[in-house]
Structure formats: structure tokens, C-alpha cells
Design a protein around this motif. Sequence first.
Motif, PDB file in Angstrom:
ATOM      1  N   ASP A 337     -28.689  -2.488  21.995  1.00 18.67           N
ATOM      2  CA  ASP A 337     -29.249  -1.454  22.864  1.00 18.67           C
ATOM      3  C   ASP A 337     -28.898  -1.653  24.341  1.00 18.67           C
ATOM      4  N   GLY A 338     -28.280  -2.779  24.691  1.00 14.84           N
ATOM      5  CA  GLY A 338     -27.916  -3.023  26.083  1.00 14.84           C
ATOM      6  C   GLY A 338     -26.554  -2.485  26.465  1.00 14.84           C
ATOM      7  N   TYR A 339     -25.812  -1.940  25.496  1.00 11.04           N
ATOM      8  CA  TYR A 339     -24.470  -1.432  25.776  1.00 11.04           C
ATOM      9  C   TYR A 339     -24.531   0.051  26.165  1.00 11.04           C
ATOM     10  N   PRO A 340     -23.615   0.507  26.991  1.00  7.57           N
ATOM     11  CA  PRO A 340     -23.583   1.930  27.360  1.00  7.57           C
ATOM     12  C   PRO A 340     -23.152   2.787  26.179  1.00  7.57           C
ATOM     13  N   PRO A 341     -23.407   4.103  26.220  1.00  7.37           N
ATOM     14  CA  PRO A 341     -23.048   4.991  25.105  1.00  7.37           C
ATOM     15  C   PRO A 341     -21.560   4.967  24.755  1.00  7.37           C
ATOM     16  N   GLU A 342     -20.711   4.816  25.744  1.00  6.79           N
ATOM     17  CA  GLU A 342     -19.268   4.834  25.473  1.00  6.79           C
ATOM     18  C   GLU A 342     -18.777   3.540  24.820  1.00  6.79           C
ATOM     19  N   ALA A 343     -19.634   2.556  24.683  1.00  9.93           N
ATOM     20  CA  ALA A 343     -19.225   1.277  24.083  1.00  9.93           C
ATOM     21  C   ALA A 343     -18.814   1.447  22.630  1.00  9.93           C
ATOM     22  N   ALA A 344     -19.358   2.460  21.939  1.00 11.33           N
ATOM     23  CA  ALA A 344     -19.015   2.679  20.542  1.00 11.33           C
ATOM     24  C   ALA A 344     -17.557   3.065  20.356  1.00 11.33           C
ATOM     25  N   GLU A 345     -16.888   3.464  21.432  1.00  7.78           N
ATOM     26  CA  GLU A 345     -15.484   3.855  21.360  1.00  7.78           C
ATOM     27  C   GLU A 345     -14.550   2.742  21.830  1.00  7.78           C
ATOM     28  N   ASP A 346     -15.112   1.612  22.174  1.00  8.52           N
ATOM     29  CA  ASP A 346     -14.306   0.494  22.678  1.00  8.52           C
ATOM     30  C   ASP A 346     -13.851  -0.379  21.511  1.00  8.52           C
ATOM     31  N   PRO A 347     -12.585  -0.327  21.110  1.00  8.05           N
ATOM     32  CA  PRO A 347     -12.119  -1.095  19.945  1.00  8.05           C
ATOM     33  C   PRO A 347     -12.227  -2.605  20.131  1.00  8.05           C
ATOM     34  N   MET A 348     -12.031  -3.071  21.330  1.00 13.94           N
ATOM     35  CA  MET A 348     -12.117  -4.517  21.574  1.00 13.94           C
ATOM     36  C   MET A 348     -13.549  -5.005  21.391  1.00 13.94           C
ATOM     37  N   LEU A 349     -14.519  -4.249  21.882  1.00 14.55           N
ATOM     38  CA  LEU A 349     -15.921  -4.629  21.713  1.00 14.55           C
ATOM     39  C   LEU A 349     -16.301  -4.618  20.229  1.00 14.55           C
ATOM     40  N   MET A 350     -15.867  -3.609  19.508  1.00 15.08           N
ATOM     41  CA  MET A 350     -16.175  -3.539  18.078  1.00 15.08           C
ATOM     42  C   MET A 350     -15.559  -4.713  17.322  1.00 15.08           C
ATOM     43  N   PHE A 351     -14.350  -5.087  17.698  1.00 14.67           N
ATOM     44  CA  PHE A 351     -13.699  -6.222  17.045  1.00 14.67           C
ATOM     45  C   PHE A 351     -14.473  -7.511  17.318  1.00 14.67           C
ATOM     46  N   ASN A 352     -14.887  -7.703  18.564  1.00 15.28           N
ATOM     47  CA  ASN A 352     -15.609  -8.929  18.920  1.00 15.28           C
ATOM     48  C   ASN A 352     -16.962  -9.016  18.202  1.00 15.28           C
ATOM     49  N   LEU A 353     -17.699  -7.909  18.176  1.00 17.72           N
ATOM     50  CA  LEU A 353     -19.000  -7.917  17.497  1.00 17.72           C
ATOM     51  C   LEU A 353     -18.836  -8.086  15.991  1.00 17.72           C
ATOM     52  N   THR A 354     -17.822  -7.448  15.424  1.00 12.96           N
ATOM     53  CA  THR A 354     -17.563  -7.610  13.984  1.00 12.96           C
ATOM     54  C   THR A 354     -17.258  -9.064  13.656  1.00 12.96           C
ATOM     55  N   ASP A 355     -16.428  -9.696  14.466  1.00 12.91           N
ATOM     56  CA  ASP A 355     -16.083 -11.099  14.245  1.00 12.91           C
ATOM     57  C   ASP A 355     -17.300 -12.003  14.425  1.00 12.91           C
ATOM     58  N   GLN A 356     -18.157 -11.665  15.382  1.00  9.98           N
ATOM     59  CA  GLN A 356     -19.371 -12.457  15.605  1.00  9.98           C
ATOM     60  C   GLN A 356     -20.297 -12.392  14.389  1.00  9.98           C
ATOM     61  N   VAL A 357     -20.476 -11.208  13.826  1.00 12.53           N
ATOM     62  CA  VAL A 357     -21.330 -11.055  12.646  1.00 12.53           C
ATOM     63  C   VAL A 357     -20.735 -11.799  11.452  1.00 12.53           C
ATOM     64  N   ARG A 358     -19.435 -11.639  11.266  1.00 14.46           N
ATOM     65  CA  ARG A 358     -18.771 -12.290  10.133  1.00 14.46           C
ATOM     66  C   ARG A 358     -18.855 -13.805  10.235  1.00 14.46           C
ATOM     67  N   GLU A 359     -18.614 -14.353  11.422  1.00 17.22           N
ATOM     68  CA  GLU A 359     -18.677 -15.799  11.589  1.00 17.22           C
ATOM     69  C   GLU A 359     -20.099 -16.330  11.375  1.00 17.22           C
ATOM     70  N   GLN A 360     -21.076 -15.586  11.797  1.00 13.50           N
ATOM     71  CA  GLN A 360     -22.456 -16.037  11.604  1.00 13.50           C
ATOM     72  C   GLN A 360     -22.822 -16.062  10.129  1.00 13.50           C
ATOM     73  N   ILE A 361     -22.391 -15.050   9.372  1.00 15.74           N
ATOM     74  CA  ILE A 361     -22.663 -15.026   7.933  1.00 15.74           C
ATOM     75  C   ILE A 361     -21.939 -16.169   7.233  1.00 15.74           C
ATOM     76  N   GLN A 362     -20.645 -16.373   7.580  1.00 16.93           N
ATOM     77  CA  GLN A 362     -19.866 -17.434   6.944  1.00 16.93           C
ATOM     78  C   GLN A 362     -20.449 -18.817   7.240  1.00 16.93           C
TER      79      GLN A 362
END
Length: 377
Positions: A337-362
Motif C-alpha cells: 500500500d506504500g507504492y504509488p498507483p503507477e507502480a503496477a506498471e513498473d516491470p522492474m518493481l514487479m520482478f523484484n517483488l516477485t523474486d522477494q516472494v519466491r525467495e522467502q517461500i524457498q
Amino acid sequence: MADAKVIPFDDDRSRGAGQRGAGQRGAGRGGAQRGSGQRAAGRRRGAGRRGQGADEAGVTAVTAASGAAGSSGAAGAAGHPEASAGAPPEEAPREEGGGGWERRIAGGLSFLRRRITGDYEVDEFGYDKELTDQVLMSLLRPVYEKYFRVEVKGIENVPAEGGALVVANHSGTLPLDGLMLQVAVHDNHPAERHLRLLAADLVFMLPVVNELARKAGHTLACAEDAQRLLERGEVVGVMPEGFKGIGKPFGERYKLQRFGRGGFVSTALRAGVPIVPCSIVGAEEIYPMIGNAKTLARVLGFPYFPITPTFPLLGPLGAVPLPTKWTIQFGEPIATDGYPPEAAEDPMLMFNLTDQVREQIQHTLYKLLVQRRSVFF
């Protein structure tokens, strides 16, 4: 039956009047019919010449007269308080148990009436809360509690209210892990929250399975449906590995596959809900997949056709999963909720968050595997 003879205590009235309480002067129905001069015998505390013998005679007379008049229970209670006080505790548990069964039967009949008459509600996705709570969860719960003996950790990381996206690993050849995850959230969360799972297209193409999945709250794994559910304040579950995770060989167990292009992160950013990583240990071993009949899978339209040590060798019996011991752990939520609305269109941010979630699960999977004593215990 002839009326029993009532023995009056008039001779002792002058001596016993001060000793006899108002509650000991019974007026049985049989004695009332004989006139006001004859009173039923109560217990006397005086120790006169008639003493205890007169008291017992009075009790017997009142009981017999009451039995002839059809009211022995009331007269017996008036003449002998201890007898009436001892009976109810023996009957109370049976009445309470019977009442419990009656309530269950009445509830079941009421449920059937509503199903037959159509007097129940489903939401726009086909979710039937009443059917899920009373039938589907009741069928899954014995498998969850007795067969897989699921242990849940970190349930407090799932918010008590508002939307949340639970992201979990996927495994087990058949998607039983999603169903057990649904029971885990509902039965362990203090608010008894319902997990709305995002399912693959194949689930909604199969007869019977399609209807049951809709009734249980599952919906198509697309960004539009997920966002609508999250904005309504639902807890949504997604398994980004998809068929690559659930159909991987046994030799690659607990090694996370690719998490797609990060579409679930974009959905969470748009809805402004936290992402809760979830790790499931135990599902990998229920159907050890040692082979894949790809030709047969293409003919049937399946993403894979599993070959296990028991299936198809043992036929339908080979479809029974092994009784492994499961652990489900919910990790620390990742706020969006701390990210601006346009953050959903930022591919680099999505990649970083996806990798963070995946690494935490692994990382949590490896930690749980080290702590596990045995696959089955």
C-alpha cells in the motif's frame, strides 16, 4: 385400588406444632378429598412417642393415596424431598444429549429444505458459503486433521480483515495442497476467514469438478477476478508455479519452478493489499511422480499424465495418496500500500517483488525440511 388409610396426627398437634415447618405439612390429593381434618404426613423432627414409626406410616399413606389418584410423582416429592432431588441429575444429561441430536437433525432438515427450494445465496462468482461451511469443509476436515495431520504456523500473518493475497508453492501431482490450504486458513484463523483460490482453466472444464470448485469459492486465475475479490476485502490464494509445480518429477521436489511474469504482484499493487508468502511441506510425497506419459496426456488433453509407484499399476487404489505429515507456514506479509498507483506498471518493481516472494517461500521450505523428523511423522 382401595384408598389407603390416612393416619391423622391430631393427637400430637399440640406437642409438634412448634417443631413442624410449613413445608413439612403436605396436602396430598387423596387426603384433600377426605376432608380438611386429614392431612398428608410430612417428615417430623420431634422425637415423641410415635417418633419415626409415625413418620414412615405417614409417608406410605400419602404415597399410596397419591398413586390411586394418578399423581404419585407430586405427592412423593412433597413427602420425601430427597427422592425428588436425586432423580433430575440422572435424567438431565440424557435430555441434554437428546436435545443436541434433535437440534442437529432439525438443522440438517432445514439445510435440505433450503437446498431443495433454492432458498440460499451465491455471489457473482458462484461461491456458496453455506454449502462450503456445512458440507465441503466437513468432508475435507477429516483428511486435513486425521490423514495429513496438518500443522499450521504463522496464521497471525494473515490479516484479520481486509484483502490479502496468499502466495504458495504448488506440488503433489493432484491439487490437494490448495484444498488443505483452504481448510487451514478457515479453521485456524481467529476470524475464520475463507480463502478464495485462483484455479487453472482445466478445473472449470471438468464436469462435476467445475461446479464444486465454484461452490467452494474458487475462480478463474485471471487478474480481473483476483482484483475484484481483493477490493471486496477477500483473502485470495494463488499458486504461481501452476502445472509446472504440481507436475514436476519427484527428483525435483521442493525446488520452486518459475513464478510466471509476476502478474500476482501487479494485482496486489493495484488493490493495495499485502502479499503473504506461504510454504507447504508434505504435499510433494503424496504421489511420488516417477514418470510422465506425455503421449497419453496429449490424447486426454491433460498437461501431464503421472506415473507413480502405485498408479496406474494398482488401478483406482493407486489414486489413494500416501499419508504424509504436512506443515503449512505463513510468512511475514509484504506490504504494497506504500507504492504509488503507477507502480503496477513498473516491470522492474514487479520482478523484484516477485523474486522477494519466491525467495522467502524457498528459504522457508528448506528450513521446514531441516526441522522435519520424518515424511510420515
